[in-house]
Design a protein around this motif. Structure first.
Motif, PDB file in Angstrom:
ATOM      1  N   THR A  27       0.833  -1.199   0.000  1.00  0.00           N
ATOM      2  CA  THR A  27       0.000   0.000   0.000  1.00  0.00           C
ATOM      3  C   THR A  27       0.868   1.250   0.000  1.00  0.00           C
ATOM      4  N   LEU A  28       1.919   1.237   0.801  1.00  0.00           N
ATOM      5  CA  LEU A  28       2.798   2.398   0.878  1.00  0.00           C
ATOM      6  C   LEU A  28       3.579   2.591  -0.428  1.00  0.00           C
ATOM      7  N   ALA A  29       3.950   1.487  -1.077  1.00  0.00           N
ATOM      8  CA  ALA A  29       4.644   1.588  -2.363  1.00  0.00           C
ATOM      9  C   ALA A  29       3.773   2.301  -3.389  1.00  0.00           C
ATOM     10  N   LEU A  30       2.500   1.971  -3.412  1.00  0.00           N
ATOM     11  CA  LEU A  30       1.586   2.627  -4.349  1.00  0.00           C
ATOM     12  C   LEU A  30       1.437   4.108  -4.016  1.00  0.00           C
ATOM     13  N   ARG A  31       1.332   4.416  -2.732  1.00  0.00           N
ATOM     14  CA  ARG A  31       1.205   5.814  -2.323  1.00  0.00           C
ATOM     15  C   ARG A  31       2.422   6.630  -2.774  1.00  0.00           C
ATOM     16  N   LEU A  32       3.616   6.093  -2.555  1.00  0.00           N
ATOM     17  CA  LEU A  32       4.832   6.818  -2.922  1.00  0.00           C
ATOM     18  C   LEU A  32       4.979   6.917  -4.437  1.00  0.00           C
ATOM     19  N   ALA A  33       4.627   5.854  -5.151  1.00  0.00           N
ATOM     20  CA  ALA A  33       4.736   5.894  -6.610  1.00  0.00           C
ATOM     21  C   ALA A  33       3.812   6.951  -7.198  1.00  0.00           C
ATOM     22  N   ARG A  34       2.618   7.063  -6.659  1.00  0.00           N
ATOM     23  CA  ARG A  34       1.679   8.060  -7.161  1.00  0.00           C
ATOM     24  C   ARG A  34       2.131   9.480  -6.835  1.00  0.00           C
ATOM     25  N   ALA A  35       3.065   9.591  -5.898  1.00  0.00           N
ATOM     26  CA  ALA A  35       3.653  10.895  -5.602  1.00  0.00           C
ATOM     27  C   ALA A  35       4.947  11.119  -6.382  1.00  0.00           C
ATOM     28  N   GLY A  36       5.255  10.207  -7.305  1.00  0.00           N
ATOM     29  CA  GLY A  36       6.413  10.377  -8.165  1.00  0.00           C
ATOM     30  C   GLY A  36       7.720   9.876  -7.599  1.00  0.00           C
ATOM     31  N   ARG A  37       7.679   9.040  -6.552  1.00  0.00           N
ATOM     32  CA  ARG A  37       8.905   8.547  -5.934  1.00  0.00           C
ATOM     33  C   ARG A  37       9.349   7.224  -6.557  1.00  0.00           C
ATOM     34  N   ARG A  38      10.660   7.046  -6.674  1.00  0.00           N
ATOM     35  CA  ARG A  38      11.231   5.773  -7.119  1.00  0.00           C
ATOM     36  C   ARG A  38      11.404   4.867  -5.910  1.00  0.00           C
ATOM     37  N   VAL A  39      10.865   3.658  -6.013  1.00  0.00           N
ATOM     38  CA  VAL A  39      10.758   2.778  -4.850  1.00  0.00           C
ATOM     39  C   VAL A  39      11.276   1.387  -5.190  1.00  0.00           C
ATOM     40  N   LEU A  40      12.014   0.795  -4.254  1.00  0.00           N
ATOM     41  CA  LEU A  40      12.385  -0.613  -4.331  1.00  0.00           C
ATOM     42  C   LEU A  40      11.651  -1.352  -3.223  1.00  0.00           C
ATOM     43  N   VAL A  41      10.901  -2.408  -3.580  1.00  0.00           N
ATOM     44  CA  VAL A  41      10.246  -3.277  -2.602  1.00  0.00           C
ATOM     45  C   VAL A  41      11.045  -4.565  -2.512  1.00  0.00           C
ATOM     46  N   VAL A  42      11.385  -4.954  -1.300  1.00  0.00           N
ATOM     47  CA  VAL A  42      12.193  -6.150  -1.047  1.00  0.00           C
ATOM     48  C   VAL A  42      11.297  -7.211  -0.414  1.00  0.00           C
ATOM     49  N   GLU A  43      11.285  -8.401  -1.001  1.00  0.00           N
ATOM     50  CA  GLU A  43      10.456  -9.500  -0.503  1.00  0.00           C
ATOM     51  C   GLU A  43      11.307 -10.763  -0.382  1.00  0.00           C
ATOM     52  N   ARG A  44      11.291 -11.370   0.801  1.00  0.00           N
ATOM     53  CA  ARG A  44      12.108 -12.565   1.008  1.00  0.00           C
ATOM     54  C   ARG A  44      11.516 -13.796   0.323  1.00  0.00           C
TER      55      ARG A  44
END
Length: 494
Positions: A27-44
């Protein structure tokens, strides 16, 4: 069934790195992306891959054996029943319970109300306030109407109503309606949805986030530690391991969303000279104040014939959330769950009996709040968890709710069988709880770790208490709010 792609090697820097792809992280990744931020999500973990031509790897408890801890993109929500409730207004206040005090939150319901509404729209929640005296104030109706009831379930609801027992729709996040993928099948609760019709974290949030082109995902990747500046006052990135290769990734913001207890454990093993007991643990609060739900199961027998596969998870009884006549404490909720082959979790000699009961009954789960305090949670020994103290079980309150639920169905004409066994603890919260006072919390009301700039926690770990309802929508709402705090903080710096 969607199986996405992930990157094998990250870039050297991002605006934000999020550790975990569950409700909070996606959810937070989507929020930041919609604000124009470049995001890396790490999943084990990895993407869920169904076995072609079979359904023998859809059910949670088949996949848990022999391991106790599994992970997929989307986290635990791949198996959840998509019940997305708002906390009740009273859940944000200090409340006296049978065996202690449910703590006050650092803000009230009104602060989260707009974020609840956003979360309901994002996760396509179907619901209604009808029949639920505990439903909190809403600025707008649910985004979608409540689910329709299966005829056998509708008959039970009518018989309960005839005896003065009102029921309420369970708010559910499903892709239902015109052109929707949901067909209201029986394999929903505790199953992965091969139709992608259940609004889990991957389906509802992570995929749209990745579709922006601003979010990358690394699967099968462990976050070894959070990296801080030399003075220990600011997060500057993470140290990752994938396929035996280490990657040092820098970021303006680091968000820990690995779930309980993994978020607390990551903060612990990231300790430095300035944070000798772990980041956010200078006052020894990390891992503590763990709450949750005490849950049990009843089986109202509603049919002499086998019910057959059908979608049953559509109503709950919320009449006693705040208490009952002659009982001084809040009680909780009774929910009808989906059809789950629970007999496969029992001893082989018992399986025929349990299966026969399940095939002629509804499965009704009743939940009360299990209380957090300064003594509940995980104790650390180096980089591992050495001991766990469960939330405080309210034995008499639990028994009272169980009895009221049983009597309600009996009055409506249905014999009830009680599931044997000890109480189960569900929906863990805490371990990195939020608060204004660093002496009793790990993060502030926006999810920022006390004393460390640019570091946040965004999952069930931050909830000061669990209330007595499913915690998913509250995690979503808090993640949206934390996303706004991150975007605002970055804008201030720039």
């Amino acid at each position: 069934m969607h199986v996405g792609t992930s990157v094998e090697k990250p870039a050297s820097s991002y605006d934000a790195v999020i550790v975990g792809s569950g409700l909070g992280g996606s959810t937070l990744a989507l929020r930041l992306a919609r604000a124009g931020r470049r995001v890396l999500v790490v999943e084990r973990g990895d993407w869920f891959r169904p076995k072609p031509g079979t359904h023998d790897n859809d059910y949670l408890y088949d996949l848990l054996a022999p391991a106790d801890d599994i992970s997929y993109v989307g986290g635990r929500t791949k198996f959840y029943g998509a019940a997305l409730y708002r906390n009740r207004e009273s859940d944000f206040h200090e409340r006296q319970l049978e065996n202690g005090v449910s703590p006050a939150w650092p803000f009230g319901y009104d602060v989260l109300e707009p974020y609840y509404a956003e979360g309901e729209a994002l996760y396509r929640v179907h619901g209604s306030s009808d029949g639920d005296p505990s439903e909190p104030r809403r600025a707008a109706p649910y985004p979608h109407p409540p689910l329709s009831h299966d005829p056998a379930v509708a008959k039970v609801i009518a018989n309960l109503s005839a005896k003065g027992i009102s029921s309420a729709p369970i708010p559910r996040g499903l892709d239902l309606g015109p052109n929707g993928a949901c067909v209201m099948c029986a394999a929903c609760d505790a199953h992965i949805c091969r139709r992608d019709a259940k609004m889990d974290a991957e389906t509802a949030a992570l995929r749209p986030a990745m579709a922006t082109g601003l979010v990358e995902l690394m699967t099968l990747t462990e976050c070894q530690r959070i990296l801080l500046t030399s003075d220990g006052k600011r997060a500057e990135g993470v140290l990752l391991t994938r396929n035996g290769q280490q990657h040092r990734v820098l970021a303006d913001a680091v968000i820990v969303a690995a779930g309980t207890p993994n978020s607390a454990l990551l903060l612990r093993r990231s300790r430095t000279d300035q944070h000798r007991e772990g980041i956010g643990n200078n006052t020894r609060q990390l891992g503590l104040r763990v709450g949750g739900h005490s849950a049990g199961t009843l089986f109202p027998l509603i049919s002499l014939k086998r019910l057959g596969p059908r979608h049953t998870k559509t109503f709950a009884i919320n009449l006693w959330y705040e208490g009952a006549p002659g009982w001084p404490y809040p009680l909780g909720v009774a929910q009808v769950s989906g059809q789950v082959p629970m007999w496969r979790m029992t001893h082989k000699l018992k399986q025929p009996i349990v299966k026969a009961i399940a095939e002629h009954s509804l499965t009704v789960v009743h939940m009360t709040e299990a209380t957090p305090d300064e003594g509940t949670g995980w104790a650390f020994d180096g980089d591992r968890i050495a001991a766990y103290t469960t939330p405080r079980h309210q034995a008499k309150t639990y028994a009272k709710l169980r009895t009221l639920t049983e009597q309600a169905f009996q009055r409506a004409g249905y014999p009830v069988i009680r599931a044997p066994g000890s109480v189960a603890f569900w929906h863990e919260t805490g371990g990195a709880v939020m608060g204004r006072d660093e002496r009793t919390s790990v993060v502030d009301p926006a999810g920022a770790v006390h004393g460390v700039q640019g570091l946040y926690v965004a999952d069930a770990s931050v909830l000061p208490s669990a209330g007595a309802l499913n915690t998913g929508l509250t995690i979503i709402a808090l993640a949206l709010r934390t996303g706004d705090a991150i975007v605002g903080s970055a804008s201030d710096r720039r």
